[in-house]
Design a protein around this motif. Structure first.
Motif, PDB file in Angstrom:
ATOM      1  N   GLU A 160       5.101  17.046   7.816  1.00 43.62           N
ATOM      2  CA  GLU A 160       3.703  16.633   7.975  1.00 43.62           C
ATOM      3  C   GLU A 160       3.562  15.130   7.717  1.00 43.62           C
ATOM      4  O   GLU A 160       2.834  14.437   8.438  1.00 43.62           O
ATOM      5  CB  GLU A 160       2.817  17.423   7.016  1.00 43.62           C
ATOM      6  N   ARG A 161       4.235  14.660   6.683  1.00 43.49           N
ATOM      7  CA  ARG A 161       4.206  13.225   6.366  1.00 43.49           C
ATOM      8  C   ARG A 161       4.772  12.381   7.508  1.00 43.49           C
ATOM      9  O   ARG A 161       4.289  11.273   7.787  1.00 43.49           O
ATOM     10  CB  ARG A 161       5.013  13.007   5.071  1.00 43.49           C
ATOM     11  N   ASN A 162       5.780  12.918   8.199  1.00 52.36           N
ATOM     12  CA  ASN A 162       6.446  12.139   9.241  1.00 52.36           C
ATOM     13  C   ASN A 162       5.517  11.777  10.392  1.00 52.36           C
ATOM     14  O   ASN A 162       5.700  10.754  11.049  1.00 52.36           O
ATOM     15  CB  ASN A 162       7.665  12.898   9.767  1.00 52.36           C
ATOM     16  N   ARG A 163       4.523  12.602  10.673  1.00 50.03           N
ATOM     17  CA  ARG A 163       3.601  12.264  11.753  1.00 50.03           C
ATOM     18  C   ARG A 163       2.785  11.024  11.391  1.00 50.03           C
ATOM     19  O   ARG A 163       2.418  10.234  12.281  1.00 50.03           O
ATOM     20  CB  ARG A 163       2.701  13.452  12.094  1.00 50.03           C
ATOM     21  N   LEU A 164       2.503  10.834  10.095  1.00 52.90           N
ATOM     22  CA  LEU A 164       1.786   9.637   9.661  1.00 52.90           C
ATOM     23  C   LEU A 164       2.671   8.406   9.796  1.00 52.90           C
ATOM     24  O   LEU A 164       2.210   7.336  10.208  1.00 52.90           O
ATOM     25  CB  LEU A 164       1.311   9.788   8.215  1.00 52.90           C
ATOM     26  N   LEU A 165       3.949   8.545   9.440  1.00 57.63           N
ATOM     27  CA  LEU A 165       4.888   7.434   9.585  1.00 57.63           C
ATOM     28  C   LEU A 165       4.949   6.966  11.037  1.00 57.63           C
ATOM     29  O   LEU A 165       5.024   5.768  11.312  1.00 57.63           O
ATOM     30  CB  LEU A 165       6.286   7.857   9.124  1.00 57.63           C
ATOM     31  N   HIS A 187       7.574  21.769   3.326  1.00 51.02           N
ATOM     32  CA  HIS A 187       6.828  21.669   4.584  1.00 51.02           C
ATOM     33  C   HIS A 187       6.018  20.382   4.683  1.00 51.02           C
ATOM     34  O   HIS A 187       5.558  20.022   5.784  1.00 51.02           O
ATOM     35  CB  HIS A 187       5.895  22.877   4.754  1.00 51.02           C
ATOM     36  N   GLN A 188       5.846  19.691   3.560  1.00 50.67           N
ATOM     37  CA  GLN A 188       5.025  18.473   3.574  1.00 50.67           C
ATOM     38  C   GLN A 188       5.768  17.258   4.121  1.00 50.67           C
ATOM     39  O   GLN A 188       5.124  16.296   4.562  1.00 50.67           O
ATOM     40  CB  GLN A 188       4.495  18.201   2.161  1.00 50.67           C
ATOM     41  N   LEU A 201       0.836  -1.200   0.000  1.00 50.35           N
ATOM     42  CA  LEU A 201       0.000   0.000   0.000  1.00 50.35           C
ATOM     43  C   LEU A 201       0.871   1.250   0.000  1.00 50.35           C
ATOM     44  O   LEU A 201       1.896   1.312   0.678  1.00 50.35           O
ATOM     45  CB  LEU A 201      -0.883   0.002   1.254  1.00 50.35           C
ATOM     46  N   ILE A 202       0.454   2.250  -0.791  1.00 47.14           N
ATOM     47  CA  ILE A 202       1.079   3.562  -0.793  1.00 47.14           C
ATOM     48  C   ILE A 202       0.015   4.573  -0.400  1.00 47.14           C
ATOM     49  O   ILE A 202      -1.088   4.572  -0.949  1.00 47.14           O
ATOM     50  CB  ILE A 202       1.665   3.904  -2.174  1.00 47.14           C
ATOM     51  N   LEU A 203       0.346   5.431   0.554  1.00 44.29           N
ATOM     52  CA  LEU A 203      -0.609   6.407   1.069  1.00 44.29           C
ATOM     53  C   LEU A 203      -0.089   7.829   0.904  1.00 44.29           C
ATOM     54  O   LEU A 203       1.118   8.072   0.914  1.00 44.29           O
ATOM     55  CB  LEU A 203      -0.867   6.181   2.560  1.00 44.29           C
ATOM     56  N   SER A 204      -1.016   8.761   0.779  1.00 45.07           N
ATOM     57  CA  SER A 204      -0.692  10.182   0.824  1.00 45.07           C
ATOM     58  C   SER A 204      -1.929  10.946   1.269  1.00 45.07           C
ATOM     59  O   SER A 204      -3.052  10.579   0.925  1.00 45.07           O
ATOM     60  CB  SER A 204      -0.233  10.700  -0.538  1.00 45.07           C
ATOM     61  N   GLU A 205      -1.713  12.013   2.026  1.00 44.80           N
ATOM     62  CA  GLU A 205      -2.826  12.896   2.362  1.00 44.80           C
ATOM     63  C   GLU A 205      -2.954  14.031   1.366  1.00 44.80           C
ATOM     64  O   GLU A 205      -3.849  14.868   1.496  1.00 44.80           O
ATOM     65  CB  GLU A 205      -2.660  13.457   3.771  1.00 44.80           C
ATOM     66  N   TYR A 206      -2.076  14.054   0.359  1.00 45.48           N
ATOM     67  CA  TYR A 206      -2.054  15.146  -0.615  1.00 45.48           C
ATOM     68  C   TYR A 206      -2.752  14.743  -1.904  1.00 45.48           C
ATOM     69  O   TYR A 206      -2.584  13.611  -2.376  1.00 45.48           O
ATOM     70  CB  TYR A 206      -0.615  15.579  -0.881  1.00 45.48           C
TER      71      TYR A 206
END
Length: 329
Positions: free
Chosen positions: A197-202, A193-194, A179-184
């Motif tokens: 932000e991505r690191n909190r999901l990791l 800056h993203q 699975l590959i995820l993104s909030e963008y």
């Protein structure tokens, strides 16, 4: 797709509408549909038409979807929408997972360590998560493929961007196997800056975080900080005391993280995982032994061992035994 989901997608694509403002509006208008109608009545232009169309044609889910990762809901600002490539149903069955992080400007020894830990963890049924960056991330991703544990990558851009560009084949393989995820949304480039932000999901997605190699100033340390705030277990691989790429590792160790030198060290302390007899038998051995350890056919094992040898993650000794390049036993 119901109207509430589509309205929530529309709201997330509205420029200038912050997360907190969106949540307040949804609450005040008793749902996303009401919030959208309110904005339209106020003359808000909404998202660009082509962006909305591209988003609708993507694979996406709201945080109310049954396959939305439950651990993300523990964040202060969980993504309202997740875009994905791959099979979220398969990943939802994973009992334990580890996020592997480290610097993009990694050393060859760091990449070999990432490969060794990632492959052994995946072979033990632990899903490996990482951020798809160069260096440690890419080494971990590649070595976690072709196992029964689906890998996961979390991007800091839209899924129609492959960043870094040389990872196109890796992107396809992760999407096929995990699975590959993104909030963008589609079309969103990898802006600086993203990545934080991505690191909190990791940090939120995994049962624990493994730090392989990080200098004193590294984005990987932000993932560790998020994980600590969420109560996650932190594992750290030690490195040479005078190597600048490991100064972040020593700082995290001083703050109380668990030191690990082998994948088995980690598995024995991993929350939710019961170590099995065959887990991480990783001392030098002939191909037949590796086939038994990994539960694979001999021919497939020999192909995989050869790939690891070419990448530098494994070495073959004069007796024809394969071992991890940095194996300790």
């Amino acid at each position: 797709m119901d109207k509430e989901d589509q309205a929530l997608l529309w709201l997330t694509l509205c420029r200038g509408l912050s997360y907190s403002a969106r949540q307040a509006l949804i609450l005040a208008q008793r749902g996303a549909v009401g919030a959208r109608l309110f904005l339209q009545c106020q003359g808000h232009p909404g998202p660009p038409f082509d962006l909305m169309e591209r988003a609708l044609q993507s694979q996406w889910m709201t945080r109310h979807h049954p396959l939305y990762p439950a651990d993300l809901k523990n964040l202060g600002e969980p993504p309202d929408i997740l875009y994905y490539a791959g099979d979220p149903a398969r990943w939802a069955k994973v009992p334990t997972s580890v996020t592997i992080v480290g610097t993009r400007k990694s050393s060859s020894s760091g990449r070999q360590l990432a490969a060794r830990f990632a492959h052994c963890l995946a072979q033990a049924g632990v899903s490996v998560i990482s951020g798809f960056a160069r260096g440690i991330d890419s080494s971990a991703h590649r070595s976690s493929l072709n196992t029964d544990a689906p890998p996961m990558a979390v991007l800091a851009c839209g899924l129609d961007y492959c960043y870094p560009a040389e990872n196109h084949q890796l992107f396809r393989e992760i999407a096929q196997q995990g699975l590959i995820l993104s909030e963008y949304p589609p079309g969103q480039p990898p802006l600086p800056h993203q990545f934080p932000e991505r690191n909190r999901l990791l940090a939120a997605l995994a049962s624990a975080v493994l730090l392989i190699e990080a200098p004193a100033r590294s984005g990987a340390l932000l993932t560790v900080e998020h994980a600590l705030n969420l109560g996650k277990t932190i594992f750290v691989v030690p490195g040479p005391v005078d190597h600048p790429n490991y100064q972040g590792n020593f700082r995290v160790l001083k703050e109380g993280a668990a030191l690990v030198t082998t994948p088995r060290d980690l598995l024995e302390q991993l929350p939710g995982h019961s170590v099995q007899a065959g887990d991480c038998g990783d001392g030098p051995a002939h191909a037949e032994v590796w086939a038994e350890r990994w539960g694979m056919q001999l021919v497939a094992t020999m192909v995989l061992l050869s790939e690891r040898e070419r990448s530098g993650a494994m070495r073959r000794d004069p007796h024809g035994r394969f071992g991890w390049a940095l194996a300790t036993g």
